[in-house]
Design a protein around this motif. Structure first.
Motif, short mmCIF file in Angstrom:
data_model
loop_
_atom_site.label_atom_id
_atom_site.label_comp_id
_atom_site.label_asym_id
_atom_site.label_seq_id
_atom_site.Cartn_x
_atom_site.Cartn_y
_atom_site.Cartn_z
N TYR A 1 0.89 -1.35 -0.13
CA TYR A 1 -0.21 0.05 -0.13
C TYR A 1 0.79 1.39 0.02
CZ TYR A 1 -3.27 3.35 1.92
OH TYR A 1 -4.19 4.52 1.98
N GLY A 2 1.73 1.20 1.07
CA GLY A 2 2.85 2.40 1.06
C GLY A 2 3.33 2.57 -0.58
N ASN A 3 3.80 1.58 -1.22
CA ASN A 3 4.34 1.70 -2.38
C ASN A 3 3.47 2.33 -3.50
OD1 ASN A 3 6.72 0.72 -1.65
ND2 ASN A 3 6.33 -1.50 -2.17
N GLN A 4 2.32 1.71 -3.46
CA GLN A 4 1.35 2.26 -4.41
C GLN A 4 0.86 3.91 -3.99
OE1 GLN A 4 -1.58 -0.65 -3.68
NE2 GLN A 4 -0.37 -2.29 -4.81
N ILE A 5 1.04 4.17 -2.89
CA ILE A 5 0.69 5.72 -2.59
C ILE A 5 1.77 6.54 -3.25
CG2 ILE A 5 0.77 7.30 -0.83
CD1 ILE A 5 -0.70 5.48 1.15
N GLN A 6 3.23 5.95 -3.18
CA GLN A 6 4.28 6.61 -3.61
C GLN A 6 4.21 6.43 -5.13
OE1 GLN A 6 6.44 8.36 -1.81
NE2 GLN A 6 5.26 7.97 -0.06
N ARG A 7 3.67 5.81 -5.97
CA ARG A 7 3.87 5.43 -7.11
C ARG A 7 2.63 6.30 -8.04
NH1 ARG A 7 4.89 -0.66 -6.74
NH2 ARG A 7 7.08 -0.59 -6.29
N ALA A 8 1.68 6.80 -7.21
CA ALA A 8 0.39 7.12 -7.70
C ALA A 8 0.76 8.53 -8.17
CB ALA A 8 -0.63 7.25 -6.80
#
Length: 107
Positions: free
Chosen positions: A91-98
């Motif tokens: 989830y943290g990675n997806q926030i960063q990549r959004a």
């Protein structure tokens, strides 16, 4: 074109013992990549995805893998507080990549 994806959490799709395993997540991620490819979604399109673990996060992962920009829409900043560590890390990675993160409820 703009596409929107939201869906069930893994424990709603599979038994709860298997739902949070890396194998289950990998399976759903591969399915999401294939789905976006089958829909012929490209980097010229944009996706809006929810932030729940399960299908939402797998579509966000697929967007990242395929280079498709996505907006992550989450209900609140700490929605992941009770999630298993491996899910929280994804989830943290997806926030960063959004490209953009929209938080619906601000405390």
């Amino acid at each position: 074109m703009i596409y929107s994806f939201s869906g069930h959490r893994l424990h709603k799709l599979y038994s709860s013992k298997w739902a949070f395993t890396d194998r289950a997540i990998d399976f759903l991620n591969c399915f999401a990549v294939r789905t976006l490819q089958d829909l012929d979604i490209t980097d010229k399109d944009r996706c809006i995805v929810g932030g729940a673990h399960g299908w939402d996060q797998s579509v966000a992962h697929a967007c990242w893998v395929l280079g498709i920009p996505y907006t992550l829409v989450i209900p609140c900043a700490d929605q992941d507080i009770k999630w298993p560590e491996n899910i929280r890390e994804n989830y943290g990675n997806q926030i960063q990549r959004a490209r953009e993160v929209i938080t619906l409820y601000q405390k």
